[in-house]
Design an enzyme around this catalytic site. Structure first.
Site: not given
Ligand code: CA
Length: 415
Positions: A132, A141, A200, A232, A239, A243, A256, A348
């Protein structure tokens, strides 16, 4: 082992499981419960009938809104109590002949409203699946340097929001928030367009530790009562914009969902496996001995409104690079204290193959490869009125135990 309560061969709740939860019955009474097959057993009634007299439990710990008090008694009590319950449910036991108590204590699961099993004072979310972390690193990225330099040296995590952890079946409103559309020069506000789940699991701690105290990988499992399935929910567009540099915030804290039954580490013991080899070598405080991973089959399904379930992901908890003992050792190495009922999610859980990815972000590769559902519709992310269902179970040598499911329906954003 054979129980006097009948259940289907493929039930998650076999005599080998004996999980713990909290249920509300048709007369509005609430109590701590266990389950076998489709029969929910009110443990507070068994206590009142003297079935736990041999244990020094003090007051009726099962007559409670949460399991916190029971699990705070620690493994020296909770492990023998669970084994005792298992014996009570075997053919020929005292309880098997006590029809009066059965009448009062036994309920069909259809007649019980399952609640959040613990009060959760703190919630931590790890990021411990290498598949993940690699997939997300590639998308968010740099494909060539997907894993950041720290990732193989420590179990990366962050502190999440405990107040919005809800039990399976609780609907979730689509979150609204700030996002930066591609090629825009300023952010916009509105309902998330890229709402996702994260497959998760989470473990729950059973003790209070002192500030400054650390827990070794050897001691860690004594502090872990059991595990649940954990979804989650994540807003990927929120995000992506928010983030940097402090990590997830509003993209994650709107909800969650957890499964209602806590499966104990003792029930999971026969399903221990070795984890992936850790290379480079970890620092001494993260080294561990023995099998600390668990072979838990995991599934995620999407069910559109009035439609059928679509299996979209098949994964396994055993893929986790960092195990729970390492996570807890790392979490406390600085002296951070634990509380009873704390929840620690795995991050995850993705496998190596494309059908084992634990989020829509990965399954559709950021929306570029939509999934096709049985009804012909497509999904890049989760749509309003979709229900996301996760299931988990272990199976070996004809023995099966499981977690049941965690489900949650996405409602349109509130006005
Ligand atoms: Ca998570």
């Amino acid at each position: 082992m054979k129980s006097f309560i009948e259940y289907e061969e493929n039930s998650d709740f076999s005599i080998y499981n004996i999980p713990f939860g909290v249920g509300i019955f048709s007369d509005d009474e609430i109590a701590c419960v266990t389950r076998i097959g489709d029969t929910v057993i009110n443990l507070a009634v068994l206590y009142d009938q003297g079935y736990f007299d041999e244990f020094n439990l003090g007051e009726n710990v099962f007559e409670a809104f949460t399991l916190n008090e029971f699990i705070s008694l620690g493994k020296s009590v909770t492990v023998p109590v669970r084994e005792h319950i298992q014996k009570l449910l075997l053919e020929g036991s005292e309880l098997s002949k006590d029809e009066e108590t059965q009448l009062e204590a036994f309920h069909n699961i259809e007649k019980v409203s399952m609640q959040l099993p613990v009060h959760v004072p703190n919630y931590t979310d790890f990021y411990s699946s290498i598949e993940h972390a690699t997939n997300v690193g590639k998308m968010f990225r740099d494909p060539d340097n997907a894993l950041l330099p720290n990732w193989k040296h420590l179990p990366v995590g962050y502190h999440g929001r405990a107040s919005s952890i809800v039990v399976s079946g609780t609907p979730i409103y689509r979150p609204k928030g700030q996002t930066m559309p591609p090629n825009a020069d300023k952010p916009v506000f509105g309902p998330s367009q890229r709402l996702d789940f994260e497959l998760e699991m989470a473990f729950i701690t059973n003790s209070y530790t002192d500030l400054g105290e650390t827990i070794s990988t050897t001691e860690a499992e004594d502090h872990i009562f059991g595990m649940v399935l954990f979804n989650d929910w994540s807003a990927r567009d929120v995000q992506k914009w928010e983030y940097v540099p402090l990590g997830p915030f509003l993209a994650k804290n709107f909800g969650s969902s957890i499964s209602p039954w806590i499966v104990t580490l003792e029930a999971l013991d026969p399903f221990r496996v070795n984890g992936p080899e850790q290379e480079p070598e970890v620092l001494p405080y993260l080294k561990y001995e023995g099998k600390k991973n668990f072979d838990i089959h995991l599934q995620t399904l999407i069910q559109p409104e009035n439609g059928e379930e679509n299996l979209i992901c098949t994964s396994n908890f055993k893929y986790m690079y960092w195990n729970m003992a390492q996570q807890l050792a790392h979490h406390t190495v600085n002296g951070c204290n634990l509380e009873v009922g704390d929840m620690y999610a795995s991050g995850t859980i993705s496998g190596k193959t494309e059908d084992s990815f634990g989020s829509m972000l990965e399954l559709t590769w950021s929306g570029s490869k939509p999934l096709k559902l049985n009804d012909g519709s497509e999904r890049k992310f989760i749509e309003d009125n979709d229900t996301v269902i996760m299931r988990g179970w272990c199976e070996k040598d004809g023995i099966r135990i499981g977690f049941g499911e965690v489900s949650g329906k996405i409602l349109p954003a509130k006005d």
